[in-house]
Design an enzyme around this catalytic site. Structure first.
Site, PDB file in Angstrom:
ATOM      1  N   HIS A  87    -134.043 -30.385  53.317  1.00  0.00           N
ATOM      2  CA  HIS A  87    -133.416 -31.488  52.435  1.00  0.00           C
ATOM      3  C   HIS A  87    -133.437 -32.632  52.489  1.00  0.00           C
ATOM      4  CE1 HIS A  87    -129.950 -31.022  54.764  1.00  0.00           C
ATOM      5  NE2 HIS A  87    -129.577 -31.911  54.308  1.00  0.00           N
TER       6      HIS A  87
HETATM    7  C1  UD1 Z   1    -126.465 -35.385  50.881  1.00  0.00           C
HETATM    8  C2  UD1 Z   1    -126.234 -36.285  52.063  1.00  0.00           C
HETATM    9  C3  UD1 Z   1    -126.729 -35.704  53.370  1.00  0.00           C
HETATM   10  C4  UD1 Z   1    -126.300 -34.379  53.514  1.00  0.00           C
HETATM   11  C5  UD1 Z   1    -126.586 -33.314  52.340  1.00  0.00           C
HETATM   12  C6  UD1 Z   1    -126.022 -32.012  52.534  1.00  0.00           C
HETATM   13  C7  UD1 Z   1    -126.011 -38.601  51.658  1.00  0.00           C
HETATM   14  C8  UD1 Z   1    -126.882 -39.973  51.711  1.00  0.00           C
HETATM   15  N1  UD1 Z   1    -126.655 -37.452  51.973  1.00  0.00           N
HETATM   16  O1  UD1 Z   1    -127.853 -35.259  50.862  1.00  0.00           O
HETATM   17  O2  UD1 Z   1    -126.660 -36.409  54.468  1.00  0.00           O
HETATM   18  O3  UD1 Z   1    -127.139 -33.807  54.430  1.00  0.00           O
HETATM   19  O4  UD1 Z   1    -125.764 -34.016  51.291  1.00  0.00           O
HETATM   20  O5  UD1 Z   1    -126.480 -31.140  51.861  1.00  0.00           O
HETATM   21  O6  UD1 Z   1    -124.839 -38.482  51.511  1.00  0.00           O
HETATM   22  N2  UD1 Z   1    -128.086 -32.124  43.332  1.00  0.00           N
HETATM   23  C9  UD1 Z   1    -127.739 -31.141  42.468  1.00  0.00           C
HETATM   24  N3  UD1 Z   1    -126.595 -30.328  42.689  1.00  0.00           N
HETATM   25  C10 UD1 Z   1    -125.604 -30.925  43.584  1.00  0.00           C
HETATM   26  C11 UD1 Z   1    -126.056 -31.900  44.248  1.00  0.00           C
HETATM   27  C12 UD1 Z   1    -127.042 -32.610  44.301  1.00  0.00           C
HETATM   28  O7  UD1 Z   1    -128.497 -30.563  41.666  1.00  0.00           O
HETATM   29  O8  UD1 Z   1    -124.526 -30.269  43.645  1.00  0.00           O
HETATM   30  C13 UD1 Z   1    -129.508 -32.850  43.532  1.00  0.00           C
HETATM   31  C14 UD1 Z   1    -129.288 -33.953  42.301  1.00  0.00           C
HETATM   32  O9  UD1 Z   1    -130.699 -34.005  42.020  1.00  0.00           O
HETATM   33  C15 UD1 Z   1    -129.295 -35.163  43.503  1.00  0.00           C
HETATM   34  C16 UD1 Z   1    -130.008 -34.662  44.818  1.00  0.00           C
HETATM   35  O10 UD1 Z   1    -129.783 -33.423  44.736  1.00  0.00           O
HETATM   36  O11 UD1 Z   1    -129.993 -36.138  43.075  1.00  0.00           O
HETATM   37  C17 UD1 Z   1    -129.734 -35.104  46.107  1.00  0.00           C
HETATM   38  O12 UD1 Z   1    -128.206 -35.055  46.189  1.00  0.00           O
HETATM   39  P1  UD1 Z   1    -127.661 -36.135  46.750  1.00  0.00           P
HETATM   40  O13 UD1 Z   1    -126.160 -35.851  47.016  1.00  0.00           O
HETATM   41  O14 UD1 Z   1    -127.738 -37.587  46.544  1.00  0.00           O
HETATM   42  O15 UD1 Z   1    -127.881 -35.979  48.561  1.00  0.00           O
HETATM   43  P2  UD1 Z   1    -128.307 -34.743  49.435  1.00  0.00           P
HETATM   44  O16 UD1 Z   1    -129.897 -34.675  49.307  1.00  0.00           O
HETATM   45  O17 UD1 Z   1    -127.517 -33.710  48.820  1.00  0.00           O
HETATM   46  N1  UDP Z   2    -125.641 -23.637  54.208  1.00  0.00           N
HETATM   47  C1  UDP Z   2    -125.105 -22.567  53.144  1.00  0.00           C
HETATM   48  N2  UDP Z   2    -126.113 -22.270  52.435  1.00  0.00           N
HETATM   49  C2  UDP Z   2    -127.531 -22.628  52.269  1.00  0.00           C
HETATM   50  C3  UDP Z   2    -127.779 -23.603  53.220  1.00  0.00           C
HETATM   51  C4  UDP Z   2    -126.909 -24.072  54.253  1.00  0.00           C
HETATM   52  O1  UDP Z   2    -124.168 -22.055  53.319  1.00  0.00           O
HETATM   53  O2  UDP Z   2    -127.921 -22.116  51.525  1.00  0.00           O
HETATM   54  C5  UDP Z   2    -124.599 -24.243  55.201  1.00  0.00           C
HETATM   55  C6  UDP Z   2    -125.030 -24.199  56.521  1.00  0.00           C
HETATM   56  O3  UDP Z   2    -124.623 -22.908  57.065  1.00  0.00           O
HETATM   57  C7  UDP Z   2    -124.297 -25.271  57.255  1.00  0.00           C
HETATM   58  C8  UDP Z   2    -124.422 -26.261  56.109  1.00  0.00           C
HETATM   59  O4  UDP Z   2    -124.497 -25.464  54.828  1.00  0.00           O
HETATM   60  O5  UDP Z   2    -123.170 -24.884  57.665  1.00  0.00           O
HETATM   61  C9  UDP Z   2    -125.418 -27.247  56.279  1.00  0.00           C
HETATM   62  O6  UDP Z   2    -125.388 -27.879  55.110  1.00  0.00           O
HETATM   63  P1  UDP Z   2    -126.588 -29.056  54.923  1.00  0.00           P
HETATM   64  O7  UDP Z   2    -127.840 -28.379  55.576  1.00  0.00           O
HETATM   65  O8  UDP Z   2    -126.756 -28.982  53.526  1.00  0.00           O
HETATM   66  O9  UDP Z   2    -126.188 -30.480  55.350  1.00  0.00           O
HETATM   67  P2  UDP Z   2    -126.328 -31.259  56.843  1.00  0.00           P
HETATM   68  O10 UDP Z   2    -125.799 -30.188  57.990  1.00  0.00           O
HETATM   69  O11 UDP Z   2    -127.926 -31.293  57.200  1.00  0.00           O
HETATM   70  O12 UDP Z   2    -125.602 -32.630  56.765  1.00  0.00           O
END
Ligand code: UD1
Ligand code: UDP
Length: 357
Positions: free
Chosen positions: A204
């Protein structure tokens, strides 16, 4: 009073042991959810799986550009902090929620505690790296998970007296939930998977999935793995990735795509996978804790401990390198020590805060 700020999937999971510790120790606290993540499967499902109380506040900020999201979160948090006047604000990790929470609190002269402080990829193109550095430098208490993370902080001139190595709360979360996941989960069966008979994938990170060449490279790597090993590849897909796969018109043929999974289902898959391929920080840690080899789809990592103990290898986003790394990791044995602590980080953090303030 402690204000616990969270907003995304990994923060809910990694703050859950701290919320539990507050409850167990009778600590005065409240939770503020920024709403950075909001889809059911990125948010509410974790409160249900982890049996967490509903947050007292939800800012519902949703998605946006970095500045929009950070600005909205800061404005919302400031109002709540002025009303509640907590003694300490706790943030966890490296998201925009962390940056905004730490900044809003420090400008109001409220003490900031940063959980999982000191991680560095040394790659400032990553938004997470900027968030970590700023949060660490304005925090009053820093809780690095390991000595390596502490060294990074000392190297940047942060005073040692503010730093408390605690282990990572992800170990607490895994220990608190793994047995429940193994007992309750039936996703393996539902998907027709057998223990150690499939690969688990997540991706992601913006630098991977927003870049067509890198995302294509990763998907080609998965195809090469399927051709060589003839095992199912399960890919619970983050909404950002689903959106970009569609925008780039890429094919997911032959991969078992699911929605993002709840924590119990996901832990069950992770613990039973033959190998994990990921760009997630949390998965690099969890697979290391669970004794499952990991191939990281990045060029660097802020979790070097996982590579040092032999649990993880960096593969980048090129198909043939990914395949070679999978081959290499499958040949090595799966025994290493967990560098992330003893599963008591949550309580340790709350006790340190209590001692200091
Ligand atoms: C964010 C964090 C990243 C973390 C990740 C965990 C920042 C800069 N990034 O990235 O460090 O690893 O969360 O998963 O804070 N969206 C949905 N539903 C949701 C959330 C997001 O559809 O509930 C979609 C939207 O299209 C959105 C995109 O995902 O624009 C990205 O979401 P965003 O929170 O900006 O960043 P993440 O990629 O989730
Ligand atoms: N995770 C989850 N369901 C999923 C994918 C990830 O519960 O489908 C959990 C995973 O076990 C871990 C956390 O989400 O604890 C990691 O989150 P993510 O990869 O979104 O963010 P990051 O750790 O890279 O910030």
């Amino acid at each position: 009073m402690i204000a616990i700020i969270l907003g995304t999937r990994p923060e809910i999971i990694k703050m859950s042991p701290i919320i539990r510790a507050c409850e167990a120790l009778g600590e005065d606290y409240f939770t503020l959810h920024t709403g950075q993540h909001y889809s059911y499967e990125m948010d509410r499902t974790f409160f249900e799986d982890l049996e967490l109380p509903q947050p007292e506040y939800n800012l519902d900020v949703g998605s946006g550009t970095h500045a929009e999201q950070t600005g909205k979160i800061m404005t919302g948090i400031e109002k709540v902090l002025l009303e509640k006047k907590p003694g300490v604000v706790l943030v966890q990790g490296d998201t925009n929620t962390v940056l905004a929470g730490a900044l809003a609190a420090s400008k109001l002269h409220i003490k900031v505690g940063h959980v999982e402080a000191g991680l560095r990829s040394f790659d400032r193109r990553m938004p997470e790296e900027i968030n970590r550095i700023v949060a660490d430098h304005i925090s009053d208490m820093l809780f690095p998970p390991t000595e390596t993370a502490k060294k990074n902080l000392i190297g940047e001139g942060i005073l040692e007296e503010k730093i408390f190595v605690t282990g990572n709360t992800v170990v607490d979360a895994v220990e608190q939930n793994l047995a429940i996941a193994q007992r309750k989960g039936d996703l393996l069966q539902q998907l027709g998977l057998t223990a150690k008979g499939f690969f688990l994938v997540t991706a992601h990170r913006a630098e991977n999935v927003d870049n067509k060449q890198r995302l294509e490279g990763i998907l080609q790597g998965l195809e090469a793995i399927r051709n060589e090993f003839s095992l199912p590849i399960v890919f619970p897909m983050h909404p950002r990735t689903a959106k970009m796969v569609q925008a780039f018109g890429l094919s997911l043929d032959g991969i078992c795509i699911t929605k993002p999974l709840g924590y119990l289902d996901f832990l069950q898959l992770e613990a039973n996978a033959r190998l994990v391929l990921t760009d997630s920080g949390g998965l690099q840690e969890e697979s290391c804790i669970l004794g499952v080899p990991c191939v990281t789809l990045r060029d660097n990592t802020e979790r070097p401990e996982t590579v040092e103990v032999g649990a993880n290898v960096l593969a980048g986003a090129t198909s043939d390198v990914i395949l070679n790394c999978v081959r290499e990791k499958l040949e090595q044995h799966r025994v290493w020590t967990n560098p992330f602590g003893d599963g008591r980080a949550g309580k340790r953090i709350i006790k340190e805060i209590f001692k200091c303030f």
